[in-house]
Design a protein around this motif. Structure first.
Motif, mmCIF file in Angstrom:
data_model
loop_
_atom_site.group_PDB
_atom_site.id
_atom_site.type_symbol
_atom_site.label_atom_id
_atom_site.label_comp_id
_atom_site.label_asym_id
_atom_site.label_seq_id
_atom_site.Cartn_x
_atom_site.Cartn_y
_atom_site.Cartn_z
ATOM 1 N N LEU A 123 58.957 54.319 49.001
ATOM 2 C CA LEU A 123 59.182 53.406 47.883
ATOM 3 C C LEU A 123 59.826 52.101 48.354
ATOM 4 N N GLY A 124 59.591 51.039 47.563
ATOM 5 C CA GLY A 124 60.151 49.737 47.894
ATOM 6 C C GLY A 124 60.159 48.818 46.694
ATOM 7 N N LEU A 125 60.619 47.605 46.909
ATOM 8 C CA LEU A 125 60.787 46.603 45.853
ATOM 9 C C LEU A 125 59.537 46.407 45.016
ATOM 10 N N ASP A 126 58.369 46.295 45.663
ATOM 11 C CA ASP A 126 57.128 45.978 44.951
ATOM 12 C C ASP A 126 56.655 47.102 44.045
ATOM 13 N N ASP A 127 57.244 48.292 44.154
ATOM 14 C CA ASP A 127 56.844 49.392 43.277
ATOM 15 C C ASP A 127 57.145 49.106 41.816
ATOM 16 N N LEU A 128 58.064 48.206 41.554
ATOM 17 C CA LEU A 128 58.446 47.905 40.175
ATOM 18 C C LEU A 128 57.659 46.737 39.583
ATOM 19 N N GLU A 129 56.740 46.178 40.348
ATOM 20 C CA GLU A 129 55.908 45.086 39.855
ATOM 21 C C GLU A 129 54.574 45.660 39.419
ATOM 22 N N ASN A 130 54.406 45.832 38.110
ATOM 23 C CA ASN A 130 53.224 46.496 37.567
ATOM 24 C C ASN A 130 51.956 45.701 37.871
ATOM 25 N N SER A 131 51.053 46.305 38.638
ATOM 26 C CA SER A 131 49.857 45.609 39.115
ATOM 27 C C SER A 131 48.946 45.157 37.986
ATOM 28 N N SER A 132 48.729 46.015 36.995
ATOM 29 C CA SER A 132 47.798 45.680 35.916
ATOM 30 C C SER A 132 48.290 44.512 35.068
ATOM 31 N N LEU A 133 49.605 44.431 34.872
ATOM 32 C CA LEU A 133 50.160 43.320 34.096
ATOM 33 C C LEU A 133 50.082 42.007 34.870
ATOM 34 N N LEU A 134 50.356 42.087 36.165
ATOM 35 C CA LEU A 134 50.303 40.885 36.981
ATOM 36 C C LEU A 134 48.882 40.347 37.099
ATOM 37 N N LEU A 135 47.907 41.242 37.073
ATOM 38 C CA LEU A 135 46.521 40.820 37.216
ATOM 39 C C LEU A 135 46.127 39.805 36.151
ATOM 40 N N GLU A 136 46.647 39.962 34.948
ATOM 41 C CA GLU A 136 46.320 39.024 33.872
ATOM 42 C C GLU A 136 46.790 37.613 34.207
ATOM 43 N N LYS A 137 47.924 37.498 34.852
ATOM 44 C CA LYS A 137 48.425 36.180 35.230
ATOM 45 C C LYS A 137 47.530 35.538 36.283
ATOM 46 N N TYR A 138 47.044 36.354 37.210
ATOM 47 C CA TYR A 138 46.167 35.818 38.250
ATOM 48 C C TYR A 138 44.847 35.323 37.641
ATOM 49 N N LYS A 139 44.341 36.094 36.717
ATOM 50 C CA LYS A 139 43.067 35.732 36.083
ATOM 51 C C LYS A 139 43.168 34.393 35.359
ATOM 52 N N GLU A 140 44.295 34.158 34.727
ATOM 53 C CA GLU A 140 44.486 32.909 33.989
ATOM 54 C C GLU A 140 44.431 31.703 34.916
ATOM 55 N N VAL A 141 45.148 31.775 36.032
ATOM 56 C CA VAL A 141 45.136 30.632 36.947
ATOM 57 C C VAL A 141 43.795 30.506 37.654
ATOM 58 N N ASP A 142 43.153 31.627 37.932
ATOM 59 C CA ASP A 142 41.861 31.600 38.624
ATOM 60 C C ASP A 142 40.784 30.913 37.784
ATOM 61 N N LYS A 143 40.826 31.128 36.479
ATOM 62 C CA LYS A 143 39.841 30.503 35.599
ATOM 63 C C LYS A 143 39.902 28.987 35.675
ATOM 64 N N GLU A 144 41.115 28.468 35.722
ATOM 65 C CA GLU A 144 41.286 27.016 35.800
ATOM 66 C C GLU A 144 40.834 26.475 37.159
ATOM 67 N N ILE A 145 41.146 27.209 38.202
ATOM 68 C CA ILE A 145 40.778 26.756 39.543
ATOM 69 C C ILE A 145 39.269 26.801 39.745
ATOM 70 N N ASP A 146 38.608 27.803 39.161
ATOM 71 C CA ASP A 146 37.155 27.932 39.294
ATOM 72 C C ASP A 146 36.409 26.752 38.685
ATOM 73 N N LYS A 147 37.057 26.033 37.786
ATOM 74 C CA LYS A 147 36.425 24.875 37.151
ATOM 75 C C LYS A 147 36.434 23.639 38.053
ATOM 76 N N LYS A 179 56.598 35.047 43.716
ATOM 77 C CA LYS A 179 57.998 34.689 43.941
ATOM 78 C C LYS A 179 58.797 34.842 42.654
ATOM 79 N N GLU A 180 58.193 34.431 41.542
ATOM 80 C CA GLU A 180 58.862 34.579 40.251
ATOM 81 C C GLU A 180 59.102 36.051 39.924
ATOM 82 N N GLU A 181 58.089 36.893 40.189
ATOM 83 C CA GLU A 181 58.218 38.313 39.886
ATOM 84 C C GLU A 181 59.242 38.977 40.799
ATOM 85 N N ASP A 182 59.262 38.588 42.064
ATOM 86 C CA ASP A 182 60.250 39.135 42.990
ATOM 87 C C ASP A 182 61.668 38.830 42.524
ATOM 88 N N GLU A 183 61.853 37.595 42.082
ATOM 89 C CA GLU A 183 63.177 37.193 41.613
ATOM 90 C C GLU A 183 63.592 37.997 40.390
#
Length: 341
Positions: A184-208, A229-233
């Motif tokens: 176990l480690g720090l990143d275990d508490l960062e829920n992958s499925s929730l974070l994925l939504e944030k990535y998708k949002e920025v990716d949509k803008e960049i794809d344009k 970095k925000e999630e780690d903090e």
């Protein structure tokens, strides 16, 4: 030194999440690589391709909504890193979807079986399978303890706490382990499925943007890095009680375990005090064990500030020497605290 260790730990956590990002984006195209430019955002990629890793890992989309992705069973490939080019290693995945040799479901009567659940650290990121700490531990046990030992590594790069517990339930327990070690480690508490939504949002803008695919990849990576970095903090600011709440899913394991199964909560890379306090409290309340690589055992401890223990300053996963040290510390604790050896 303390600040340097925190920096290294944050990088490790970020790398784990970038694996998840990469896997989700590449789930239908299972090979490739991605790039992180932290200090050289204007680097001309086309003129520096020899400096970049090119051999990625093969994954498949999982039918299990919690897992999201899995290692591709019966696959074999070479791997040279994601963030920075590493030494080339061979990665062979067994029929059950793990980087390990084949293991029979039925356990021989004279064998003591250990299942290790984890992520890229247990997987042996950047080192050969035989040099990963689960395999080194297996050799130490068979050489120094009575009886025969079998260590099954069920690690998948990028998995968080919920994915690790799910893989243990649906695959790990069928092997009837005598001992379960949860890396176990720090990143275990960062829920992958929730974070994925944030990535998708920025990716949509960049794809344009009307720019090359390589530049898009670089910009996406830098944006994802900002999110990480925000999630780690956020995670590092959690109180002990908040951390306990997030780790409470661990306690549900008892519903699935045989009475004689021993559990070790293993903090193999020092994270932050509240995380360790929470793991220790859960272990004590459930009658389990808590081992930490930063706590000396026979004079040895894992120091992330020692450059020899990591692969690269930009990719601080354990090196071959680091894995050997982790195995020594884990073996020392097993021998000291458990009757299995």
């Amino acid at each position: 030194m303390r600040d340097f260790i925190k920096l290294i730990l944050a990088i490790v956590s970020i790398l784990e999440i970038f694996v998840i990002i990469y896997l989700i984006n590449k789930i239908t195209n299972t090979t490739g690589y991605f790039i992180i430019f932290q200090n050289e955002p204007n680097l001309n990629v086309e003129e520096n391709e020899d400096l970049l890793p090119k051999f990625g890992l093969k994954f498949i989309k999982s039918n299990n909504s919690i897992l999201m992705y899995e290692l591709m069973p019966n696959s074999s490939q070479y791997f040279d890193g994601y963030v920075v080019k590493l030494n080339m290693t061979k990665v062979k995945i067994n029929s059950d979807g793990f980087r390990d040799v084949e293991h029979s479901i039925e356990k021989l009567s004279n064998v003591k079986r250990i299942v290790i659940i984890g992520d890229s650290n247990e997987f042996g990121w950047g080192v050969e399978l035989e040099d990963s700490y689960p395999k080194v531990l297996e050799r130490l046990l068979n050489i120094n303890c009575n009886g025969s030992f079998e260590v099954i590594s069920m690690a998948v790069p990028g998995y968080d706490l919920w994915q690790k517990l799910e893989i243990l339930k649906i695959k790990g327990l069928k092997y009837n382990p005598d001992l379960i070690i949860l890396g176990l480690g720090l990143d275990d508490l960062e829920n992958s499925s929730l974070l994925l939504e944030k990535y998708k949002e920025v990716d949509k803008e960049i794809d344009k943007m009307n720019i090359s695919e390589v530049r898009k990849k670089i910009i996406k990576t830098n944006k994802h890095l900002e999110i990480m970095k925000e999630e780690d903090e956020k995670v590092m600011k959690l109180s002990t009680q908040e951390t306990l709440s997030l780790l409470s899913e661990l306690k549900n394991l008892k519903r699935f375990l045989e009475k004689n199964t021993t559990i070790v909560l293993w903090d193999r890379i020092f994270t932050y005090p509240n995380f360790d306090y929470a793991l220790r409290e859960i272990a004590e309340s459930e009658g389990w064990y808590f081992f930490a690589s930063f706590e000396k055992c026979n004079g040895e401890f894992y120091d992330t500030g020692n450059i020899k223990n990591i692969l690269n300053p930009q990719d601080p996963h354990p090196s071959k020497l680091g894995h050997k040290l982790l195995a020594n510390i884990l073996f020392c604790n097993i021998k000291k605290h458990l009757s299995i050896c």
